[in-house]
Design an enzyme around this catalytic site. Structure first.
Site, PDB file in Angstrom:
ATOM      1  N   ARG A  70       9.112   1.788  -5.887  1.00 21.19           N
ATOM      2  CA  ARG A  70      10.021   2.538  -5.000  1.00 21.19           C
ATOM      3  C   ARG A  70      10.083   4.033  -5.307  1.00 21.19           C
ATOM      4  O   ARG A  70      11.044   4.694  -4.925  1.00 21.19           O
ATOM      5  CB  ARG A  70      11.437   1.952  -5.074  1.00 21.19           C
ATOM      6  CG  ARG A  70      11.532   0.450  -4.908  1.00 21.19           C
ATOM      7  CD  ARG A  70      11.007  -0.015  -3.579  1.00 21.19           C
ATOM      8  NE  ARG A  70      11.270  -1.433  -3.349  1.00 21.19           N
ATOM      9  CZ  ARG A  70      10.713  -2.148  -2.382  1.00 21.19           C
ATOM     10  NH1 ARG A  70       9.842  -1.571  -1.565  1.00 21.19           N
ATOM     11  NH2 ARG A  70      11.001  -3.414  -2.234  1.00 21.19           N
TER      12      ARG A  70
ATOM     13  N   ASP B 209       4.003  -9.099  -6.320  1.00 20.76           N
ATOM     14  CA  ASP B 209       4.658  -8.435  -5.189  1.00 20.76           C
ATOM     15  C   ASP B 209       6.099  -8.089  -5.564  1.00 20.76           C
ATOM     16  O   ASP B 209       7.036  -8.275  -4.777  1.00 20.76           O
ATOM     17  CB  ASP B 209       4.609  -9.278  -3.924  1.00 20.76           C
ATOM     18  CG  ASP B 209       5.004  -8.496  -2.668  1.00 20.76           C
ATOM     19  OD1 ASP B 209       5.118  -7.251  -2.763  1.00 20.76           O
ATOM     20  OD2 ASP B 209       5.192  -9.117  -1.611  1.00 20.76           O
TER      21      ASP B 209
END
Length: 477
Positions: free
Chosen positions: A85, A362
């Site tokens: 992120r 993931d």
């Protein structure tokens, strides 16, 4: 641990894709220099075994000894699919929290996806992220660049500026490239440079068709106070009709998303064949998609494909460990969704027969507020080994050597890293673990900022005790 240039790890069970034996490692300047097989339970014995090496080395420093206490020493894990992120969404994760989560999970290398804010669409921003991350000396960090500029689906020019040694993988992860023509253009450019194109296979129009069903389910969940981010919470006094609406709408969404994955997987493989490109299928979750990968691999083995074409595939711990057709797991929102038991069995059998190349997490951290609003994805780095060990080794009779191939050696090969093996001159990126230790998942103890996991409060077997990066201890319980 002192800054000695020579480290001797003894009293260990050494496991990689080819070894499973008691043994000792001698590490110098961040690389494995000697592998000694056989029991060695004391520093005195380790010194005796190491004497020939020490006599011939150039260092005047005394070696440092590390007692593994009989635990299992493996090459650290390598994850081809991670979201940190960064930049732009540091409330969800940042480089520090992400890397701390990685090393706590036993990882020595991670590949970051480009769906950040801004989207990482050029080499300059990608290098900035990598330089900052790698300066922390916790793990190798590779930053992918998007296939198209800003995920707009039209401009693939940045691919022409990339070097394979810096950018072995590119991706549009988070969604797929809508235009087949643009994907062909991007894959041709990547193929010319021998860069892997990692594909989130999801037909955009079918994904859009699934969205209203998810939104309707989330609306009911919000109305009745059912948290989307915590699937194991029992909310009393919810009418059966509401549960029926929630799960029925999610079933319809998941059916469309299965079709979206299957059609896009087949499309992307066919485009890669034409382009002479190495396509890597992300988080494959259905039997039909896995069958498409298997057919492509069979064609490659027979030599019936264009030069340069290759096809590899990853699966996630949550897809091999969980079934998502019924409550509560159907409410654990992730893309692609958790699938049926038939799909899960197909993934496990594809792992068993060698169709699957590697396991990737993931890792997709979100705030609890974002999860409640329906953001798909789980935090996965700190539970990955335990999930895989619990499901594959303890229940499905896989060996730890096979798991090491899937989580370390094969992803290292794809990244062109001399890592993932316990072998001379390989990087001393190692994880020390107890494959028989059972623990209860408590996300509040995660190093990651993301606390949403479908394995919350579940008992898993396999615990990471320490992680070494280039011979230096970067995590220890």
């Amino acid at each position: 641990m002192a800054d000695s240039s020579i480290l001797i790890i003894y009293n260990a069970r050494l496991v990689d894709s080819k070894i499973d034996s008691p043994g000792t490692l001698i590490i110098e300047d961040g690389k494995i220099r000697t592998v000694i097989l056989g029991e060695c339970k004391s520093a005195k014995s380790a010194l005796m075994y190491a004497s020939a090496f020490l006599a011939g080395c150039n260092s005047d420093e005394k070696p440092e000894f590390y007692d593994a206490k009989g635990l299992t020493l493996m090459p650290s894990f390598i994850d081809l699919h991670v979201h940190f992120r960064y930049p732009g969404q540091t409330q969800k994760e940042d480089l520090d929290s992400g890397l701390q989560a990685a090393v706590a999970g036993g990882y020595g290398a991670v590949v970051l996806m480009p769906n950040t804010n801004p989207v990482i669409s050029d080499s300059s921003l990608a290098k900035k992220v990598m330089n900052e991350a790698n300066s922390k000396n916790l793990a190798h960090v590779f930053q992918t660049v998007s296939i198209t500029k800003n995920f707009e689906g039209t401009d693939t020019n940045a691919i022409s500026t990339l070097r394979r040694d810096e950018f072995p993988i590119i991706s549009e992860d988070g969604h797929d490239v809508a235009s087949a023509a643009v994907m062909l253009e991007g894959m041709k450019k990547a193929g010319d440079k021998n860069i892997i194109v990692s594909c989130h296979c999801e037909d955009p129009s079918l994904a859009q068709a699934a969205k209203p069903y998810r939104q309707r389910a989330l609306s009911f969940m919000s109305q009745y106070g059912i948290p989307a981010g915590k699937i194991n919470v029992n909310v009393p006094n919810v009418p059966a009709a509401v549960h029926f609406e929630i799960d029925g709408n999610l079933t319809k969404a998941n059916s469309l998303l299965a079709l979206a994955e299957d059609t896009a997987t087949i499309r992307n493989i066919e485009i890669a064949k034409n382009a002479g490109c190495h396509v890597h299928i992300c988080h494959c979750s259905t039997k039909a998609s896995m069958d498409a990968v298997r057919r492509a691999k069979e064609e490659i083995a027979l030599g019936n494909t264009h030069e340069g074409f290759d096809c590899t595939v990853e699966v996630t711990p949550h897809h091999l460990g969980l079934v998502g057709t019924d409550a509560p797991n159907i409410r654990a929102l992730v893309n692609p969704p958790l699938r049926s038991e038939d799909d899960r069995r197909a993934i496990i059998e594809a792992l068993r027969d060698g169709t699957v190349d590697c396991i990737a997490t993931d890792h997709a951290p979100h705030t609890q507020e974002d999860k409640a609003a329906g953001s798909p994805g789980f935090t996965g780095l700190e539970t990955a080994f335990a999930v895989c060990n619990t499901i594959l080794v303890k229940k499905e009779d896989f060996s730890l050597r096979k798991l090491s191939w899937l989580m370390s050696e094969k992803p290292a090969k794809l990244l062109h890293l001399k890592a993932g093996r316990l072998a001379v001159d390989y990087e001393a990126n190692l994880v020390l673990l107890n494959p028989d230790e059972t623990w209860i998942v408590n996300s509040e103890n995660f190093k990651s900022k993301g606390k949403s996991t479908p394995f919350e409060e579940r008992a898993l077997t396999g615990k990471v005790h320490a992680t070494f990066f280039k011979g230096k201890k970067v995590f220890e319980l």
